[in-house]
Design an enzyme around this catalytic site. Sequence first.
Site, mmCIF file in Angstrom:
data_model
loop_
_atom_site.group_PDB
_atom_site.id
_atom_site.type_symbol
_atom_site.label_atom_id
_atom_site.label_comp_id
_atom_site.label_asym_id
_atom_site.label_seq_id
_atom_site.Cartn_x
_atom_site.Cartn_y
_atom_site.Cartn_z
ATOM 1 N N ARG A 97 -0.097 -14.202 -11.666
ATOM 2 C CA ARG A 97 0.342 -13.817 -10.295
ATOM 3 C C ARG A 97 -0.755 -13.488 -9.429
ATOM 4 N NH1 ARG A 97 2.212 -8.900 -9.687
ATOM 5 N NH2 ARG A 97 3.405 -8.995 -11.717
ATOM 6 N N TYR A 146 8.204 -22.813 13.648
ATOM 7 C CA TYR A 146 9.265 -23.414 12.659
ATOM 8 C C TYR A 146 10.496 -22.463 12.524
ATOM 9 C CZ TYR A 146 11.043 -23.714 8.040
ATOM 10 O OH TYR A 146 11.884 -23.606 6.980
ATOM 11 N N ASP A 187 -0.837 -21.287 12.448
ATOM 12 C CA ASP A 187 -0.161 -22.280 11.504
ATOM 13 C C ASP A 187 -0.611 -23.555 11.588
ATOM 14 O OD1 ASP A 187 1.379 -23.859 10.126
ATOM 15 O OD2 ASP A 187 3.095 -22.326 10.030
ATOM 16 N N LYS A 208 3.593 -29.911 2.735
ATOM 17 C CA LYS A 208 3.711 -30.941 3.974
ATOM 18 C C LYS A 208 2.516 -31.866 3.760
ATOM 19 C CE LYS A 208 7.294 -28.791 5.036
ATOM 20 N NZ LYS A 208 7.331 -27.653 5.754
HETATM 21 O O1 7XF Z 1 8.043 -22.516 2.979
HETATM 22 P P1 7XF Z 1 7.615 -24.008 3.478
HETATM 23 O O2 7XF Z 1 6.553 -24.475 2.334
HETATM 24 O O3 7XF Z 1 8.968 -24.803 3.387
HETATM 25 O O4 7XF Z 1 6.813 -23.993 4.751
HETATM 26 C C1 7XF Z 1 7.467 -23.114 5.795
HETATM 27 C C2 7XF Z 1 6.802 -24.022 7.200
HETATM 28 C C3 7XF Z 1 5.708 -23.101 7.646
HETATM 29 N N1 7XF Z 1 4.991 -23.395 8.852
HETATM 30 C C4 7XF Z 1 5.648 -24.939 9.454
HETATM 31 C C5 7XF Z 1 4.729 -25.294 10.594
HETATM 32 C C6 7XF Z 1 6.466 -25.503 8.894
HETATM 33 O O5 7XF Z 1 7.029 -26.629 9.282
HETATM 34 C C7 7XF Z 1 7.110 -24.993 7.658
HETATM 35 C C8 7XF Z 1 8.261 -25.594 6.856
HETATM 36 N N2 7XF Z 1 9.059 -26.651 7.663
HETATM 37 C C9 7XF Z 1 9.972 -27.709 7.277
HETATM 38 C C10 7XF Z 1 10.513 -28.432 8.380
HETATM 39 O O6 7XF Z 1 9.964 -27.926 9.480
HETATM 40 O O7 7XF Z 1 10.943 -29.582 8.060
HETATM 41 C C11 7XF Z 1 10.914 -27.107 6.612
HETATM 42 C C12 7XF Z 1 12.066 -27.674 6.113
HETATM 43 S S1 7XF Z 1 13.744 -26.709 6.331
#
Ligand code: 7XF
Length: 399
Positions: A61, A114, A186, A211
């Site tokens: 962890r 987001y 971010d 991503k």
């Molecule tokens: O916890 P995750 O790995 O899904 O990341 C959260 C996250 C954090 N910052 C940004 C700019 C993000 O785009 C995301 C996740 N976004 C996806 C999207 O916009 O499609 C999640 C699908 S609901």
Amino acid sequence: MQEKAKARGFATRAIHEGYDPLSYHGALNPPVFLTSTYAFDSADTGSARFAGKAEGYIYSRVGNPTVSILETRLAALEEGEAALATSSGMGALTAVIWTLLKSGDEIVADIMLYGCTFGLLEHHIGRFGVKVLFADLTDPSKLKAAIGPRTRMVITETPSNPNMRIIDIADIAEICRKSGVLLVVDNTYCTPYLQRPITLGADIVVHSATKYLGGHGDLIAGAVVASKAHIEQFRFTGIKELNGACISAFDAFLILRGLKTLNLRMDRHCSTAERLAVDLEGHPNVERVYYPGLDSHPQKAVARRQMRAMGGMIALELRGGLAAGRAFMDGVQLATRAVSLGDAETLVQHPASMTHATYDPDERSSHGFTDGLIRLSIGLEDYEDIRADLMGALDRIGR
Ligand code: 7XF
């Protein structure tokens, strides 16, 4: 280490940093340490490690050799002192927020984030006594006005998900520095290949590694890059005792594999998106395209200053609003109707009802995005094929 890392090019660091095959039997790729715990050679060693007086792994962890290689590599790519890999992007952000803030503190956040980041800040964190003010950070004077004596942290994305607003990182970093406030950026949309917020004055970078960093749509993961002192806190307080959002060694291995081609993939995502943005803008059924590479983008000068290229994400509004957007989504044949981004496949989704459904209709209009907005994550397929698919779906709207 930092000096050596900076001297080498981005691709070289993305392939080599943090791993020497000769220290692992010559294995070209790092071993995946599928272990939850680590043997101590004596009781003294175990207690010294727990007390932070001896180096060495304790429990996965808080650290794992495969994960450590990824963390060294991400720190080198972002040009930060240290990194922490996490089980998701949300795990990265909550490790930062919960470690650094206490009841009574305030956050200033950009109006466009987001959806689940917005959900956390707007709907949940207030229960713990942390107040959030939303401000349009494309206008730095609004940030100055929002910062008060209790502000501890500013949170932003640039380009913002989903509507591609650009925040001037150096500008707001200067305001944060003068006010003694930490700036969290971010960097998911850009990756360190396109933009390095720490070199522009940000204190903490967070990522959804789900991503572009992973790049193949086969994992959920996140990361934080910051000073060594902050990363220690995020690891030993944030992940160890607050949210437990540790990454698996296997996912760390997959991200290390993805990173080897990050610059090649990003170049391709960007060059295809840049051409498609122009094509889409010229289509009669398109009302507006949001892409920082277009002359019509209001912050194109800032984007060109702080980004190497304009990224692989495009947002658009169609003539006919939401109904036209839904018809477009149902009309694509090559692109995949799915949330997430940064994959080899071109993805199309509707933020108001999907990724950003956490914004209610009033919040959508006051935070500046419309119900008709459609978001595209441009993939790695041939430009001509994506173009034909998107243009065909646009042509067929209303027929
Ligand atoms: O916890 P995750 O790995 O899904 O990341 C959260 C996250 C954090 N910052 C940004 C700019 C993000 O785009 C995301 C996740 N976004 C996806 C999207 O916009 O499609 C999640 C699908 S609901």
